[in-house]
Design an enzyme around this catalytic site. Structure first.
Site, mmCIF file in Angstrom:
data_model
loop_
_atom_site.group_PDB
_atom_site.id
_atom_site.type_symbol
_atom_site.label_atom_id
_atom_site.label_comp_id
_atom_site.label_asym_id
_atom_site.label_seq_id
_atom_site.Cartn_x
_atom_site.Cartn_y
_atom_site.Cartn_z
ATOM 1 N N ASP A 67 0.817 -1.216 0.000
ATOM 2 C CA ASP A 67 0.000 0.000 0.000
ATOM 3 C C ASP A 67 0.853 1.270 0.000
ATOM 4 O O ASP A 67 2.078 1.203 0.163
ATOM 5 C CB ASP A 67 -0.946 -0.003 1.205
ATOM 6 N N ASP A 136 -6.978 -2.593 14.683
ATOM 7 C CA ASP A 136 -8.369 -2.953 14.383
ATOM 8 C C ASP A 136 -8.456 -4.209 13.504
ATOM 9 O O ASP A 136 -9.512 -4.518 12.959
ATOM 10 C CB ASP A 136 -9.109 -1.774 13.725
ATOM 11 N N HIS A 138 -6.798 -4.855 10.661
ATOM 12 C CA HIS A 138 -6.683 -4.713 9.205
ATOM 13 C C HIS A 138 -5.357 -5.252 8.682
ATOM 14 O O HIS A 138 -4.360 -5.265 9.393
ATOM 15 C CB HIS A 138 -6.903 -3.260 8.750
ATOM 16 N N GLU A 143 -9.454 -1.710 5.775
ATOM 17 C CA GLU A 143 -10.087 -1.355 7.037
ATOM 18 C C GLU A 143 -11.341 -2.204 7.260
ATOM 19 O O GLU A 143 -11.859 -2.827 6.312
ATOM 20 C CB GLU A 143 -10.458 0.136 6.995
HETATM 21 C C1 GLP Z 1 -0.452 0.377 8.516
HETATM 22 C C2 GLP Z 1 -0.052 -0.487 7.329
HETATM 23 C C3 GLP Z 1 -0.212 -1.957 7.646
HETATM 24 C C4 GLP Z 1 0.446 -2.285 8.958
HETATM 25 C C5 GLP Z 1 -0.178 -1.464 10.072
HETATM 26 C C6 GLP Z 1 0.388 -1.769 11.439
HETATM 27 O O1 GLP Z 1 -1.813 0.507 8.644
HETATM 28 N N1 GLP Z 1 -0.809 -0.163 6.179
HETATM 29 O O2 GLP Z 1 0.345 -2.713 6.595
HETATM 30 O O3 GLP Z 1 0.312 -3.650 9.244
HETATM 31 O O4 GLP Z 1 0.057 -0.112 9.755
HETATM 32 O O5 GLP Z 1 1.557 -1.042 11.657
HETATM 33 P P1 GLP Z 1 2.562 -1.309 12.828
HETATM 34 O O6 GLP Z 1 3.341 -2.516 12.464
HETATM 35 O O7 GLP Z 1 3.411 -0.087 12.880
HETATM 36 O O8 GLP Z 1 1.769 -1.506 14.064
#
Ligand code: GLP
Length: 274
Positions: A67, A136, A138, A143
């Site tokens: 993404d 959440d 995702h 989402e």
């Molecule tokens: C963002 C990314 C996800 C990732 C999430 C969690 O939303 N798009 O791919 O898994 O963050 O991030 P973190 O690993 O910093 O908790």
């Protein structure tokens, strides 16, 4: 779903990197799906170490990131392209034209999304998709409420995600509200999915992903439908799992199988064999 519980974040990263490195060694021209966020950073550090010290060769690897924020140029320090550059790409011998991150500046997102999907298909499909998980539940930026069949597209971020990701921006108001993201359906087409989660703030999402019902409200739960998923979590992220002792038992058997210790598993030499 194979659930591996490690002592801490460092061990999670080493384990995740092991699966990726093994794939690269077995299939040098493999296609990796990559993720951003804090969860995979340790995995990337371990891959960089393996590249430097063990000659892990990225020269034929192709990558596709999950993404990108909409409205940030690739040069923006908080863009996911810049993140990948800093955390992995510039440290290994991965040719830049073999790395792909969705373009957050596209004006025609429908065409850009279709082309991203096409490029994945033309590369032969993703062999291993690395994933983190949002609080959440995702995956990528899918989402709650995202269709479980969704493809790469434009997506509005929830206030929870915007709040979670604000820590990377000097001004929380600068967090983009939109992203271009692979869909859940895109992710499920990867031949293997490798989900990493570290820390107590992921415990609920991990329980719902592994032990809850498959639901678009927790998009990571769609991984239950995939035939080859490995989830690597630390003690804290595993703390709400109800079937923990079973996952550990399965893992012990897996280790014995991989090391060829069949007698410890009671395989072979059956008492009533003639
Ligand atoms: C963002 C990314 C996800 C990732 C999430 C969690 O939303 N798009 O791919 O898994 O963050 O991030 P973190 O690993 O910093 O908790």
């Amino acid at each position: 779903m194979r659930v591996i519980i490690e002592r801490d974040g460092e061990a999670v990263s080493r384990r995740a990197a092991y699966f990726i490195a093994r794939l690269i060694r077995r299939k040098p021209a493999c296609v990796l799906g990559l993720a951003t966020g804090s969860s995979p950073v340790g995995t990337y550090q371990e891959l960089i170490r393996l590249h430097r010290e063990d000659g892990l060769d990225f020269s034929r690897v192709t990558t596709f990131n999950l993404d990108e924020y909409v409205g940030l140029s690739p040069a923006h320090p908080q863009s996911y392209r810049a993140f990948m550059q800093e955390q992995l790409f510039k440290h290994v011998n991965l040719p830049p034209n073999q790395t792909h991150v969705p373009d957050g500046r596209a004006l025609d997102f429908e065409t850009a999304s279709r082309e991203y999907e096409l490029r994945i298909r033309e590369s032969g499909g993703i062999d291993l998709q690395l994933l983190g998980i949002g609080t959440d539940g995702h995956i990528a930026f899918n989402e709650p409420g995202s269709s479980l069949g969704s493809r790469t597209r434009l997506k509005s971020l929830t206030s929870e995600t915007i709040r979670d990701n604000a820590r990377f921006f000097s001004n929380p108001d600068q967090v983009p509200r939109l992203a271009i993201t692979m869909g859940v359906g895109t992710i499920l087409e990867a031949r293997r999915c490798l989900l990493v989660a570290i820390g107590a703030n992921k415990a609920q999402a991990i329980r719902e992903t592994i032990e809850g019902p498959v639901t678009s409200q927790i998009t990571a739960s769609a991984l239950q439908l995939h035939r080859d998923v490995i989830v690597v979590v630390d003690e804290e992220a595993a703390s709400q799992l109800a079937r923990r002792s079973y996952y550990e038992e399965v893992e012990r058997s897996q280790q014995l199988l991989e090391s060829g210790n069949y007698s410890a598993l009671g395989i072979g030499g059956f008492a009533h064999d003639s």
